[in-house]
Design a protein around this motif. Sequence first.
Motif, PDB file in Angstrom:
ATOM      1  N   LEU A 106       0.847  -1.187   0.000  1.00 25.54           N
ATOM      2  CA  LEU A 106       0.000   0.000   0.000  1.00 25.54           C
ATOM      3  C   LEU A 106       0.884   1.238   0.000  1.00 25.54           C
ATOM      4  O   LEU A 106       1.820   1.337   0.798  1.00 25.54           O
ATOM      5  N   VAL A 107       0.582   2.170  -0.911  1.00 32.56           N
ATOM      6  CA  VAL A 107       1.293   3.449  -0.950  1.00 32.56           C
ATOM      7  C   VAL A 107       0.247   4.557  -0.895  1.00 32.56           C
ATOM      8  O   VAL A 107      -0.692   4.576  -1.690  1.00 32.56           O
ATOM      9  N   VAL A 108       0.409   5.458   0.070  1.00 36.17           N
ATOM     10  CA  VAL A 108      -0.453   6.628   0.186  1.00 36.17           C
ATOM     11  C   VAL A 108       0.359   7.842  -0.247  1.00 36.17           C
ATOM     12  O   VAL A 108       1.452   8.073   0.278  1.00 36.17           O
ATOM     13  N   LEU A 156       1.525   9.765 -14.170  1.00 34.01           N
ATOM     14  CA  LEU A 156       2.295   9.040 -13.154  1.00 34.01           C
ATOM     15  C   LEU A 156       1.360   8.347 -12.163  1.00 34.01           C
ATOM     16  O   LEU A 156       1.551   7.176 -11.838  1.00 34.01           O
ATOM     17  N   LEU A 157       0.343   9.055 -11.695  1.00 33.43           N
ATOM     18  CA  LEU A 157      -0.587   8.471 -10.731  1.00 33.43           C
ATOM     19  C   LEU A 157      -1.314   7.262 -11.322  1.00 33.43           C
ATOM     20  O   LEU A 157      -1.479   6.240 -10.659  1.00 33.43           O
ATOM     21  N   ILE A 210      -4.658   8.305  -2.869  1.00 35.32           N
ATOM     22  CA  ILE A 210      -4.302   9.723  -2.926  1.00 35.32           C
ATOM     23  C   ILE A 210      -4.997  10.426  -1.765  1.00 35.32           C
ATOM     24  O   ILE A 210      -6.225  10.348  -1.630  1.00 35.32           O
ATOM     25  N   ALA A 211      -4.225  11.120  -0.925  1.00 36.95           N
ATOM     26  CA  ALA A 211      -4.772  11.773   0.265  1.00 36.95           C
ATOM     27  C   ALA A 211      -4.750  13.285   0.153  1.00 36.95           C
ATOM     28  O   ALA A 211      -3.754  13.865  -0.289  1.00 36.95           O
ATOM     29  N   LEU A 251      -9.301   8.208  -3.965  1.00 39.93           N
ATOM     30  CA  LEU A 251      -9.111   9.537  -3.397  1.00 39.93           C
ATOM     31  C   LEU A 251      -9.697   9.593  -1.989  1.00 39.93           C
ATOM     32  O   LEU A 251     -10.788   9.072  -1.740  1.00 39.93           O
ATOM     33  N   HIS A 252      -8.968  10.258  -1.081  1.00 42.72           N
ATOM     34  CA  HIS A 252      -9.373  10.316   0.317  1.00 42.72           C
ATOM     35  C   HIS A 252      -9.136  11.714   0.870  1.00 42.72           C
ATOM     36  O   HIS A 252      -8.225  12.418   0.443  1.00 42.72           O
ATOM     37  N   ALA A 253      -9.943  12.098   1.858  1.00 39.27           N
ATOM     38  CA  ALA A 253      -9.869  13.440   2.429  1.00 39.27           C
ATOM     39  C   ALA A 253      -8.592  13.688   3.224  1.00 39.27           C
ATOM     40  O   ALA A 253      -8.137  14.820   3.335  1.00 39.27           O
ATOM     41  N   SER A 254      -8.010  12.624   3.781  1.00 40.23           N
ATOM     42  CA  SER A 254      -6.805  12.785   4.606  1.00 40.23           C
ATOM     43  C   SER A 254      -5.960  11.522   4.537  1.00 40.23           C
ATOM     44  O   SER A 254      -6.417  10.472   4.070  1.00 40.23           O
TER      45      SER A 254
END
Length: 114
Positions: free
Chosen positions: A52-54, A70-71, A82-83, A104-107
């Motif tokens: 897992l990479v954040v 890239l993403l 993606i945070a 996609l995540h808020a934090s």
Amino acid sequence: MTGAGDADQRGVVGDGYPAAAGWVVAAHGEIDQDTLGPLEEALSSAAGRHPLVVLDVGSVTFGDSSFLNLLLRMHHLTALRIAAPGEQLQRLFAVTGADTVLSLHASVEDALGA
């Protein structure tokens, strides 16, 4: 005395650190084809070592199509989350439809707990 450009040799990449079952990579500033290299190296390295990479993009002020490319490539190599994308990145993801593909995540905390 060093100039502002010499202050951080890593450019747009901040510190990486272990968290939960993965690795967090922090990015900042403007990310485009001229500044992408260090971030690509950091993400590729993390993807090779962690399931897992954040990517913390809370301090990214601009991302272009090379950043988006890239993403999307990293999304296929690892569980990429993606945070904290700001308004510009949210627009980029929405306009291109990447928001339906990328996680996609808020934090960072939300991304780690997902």
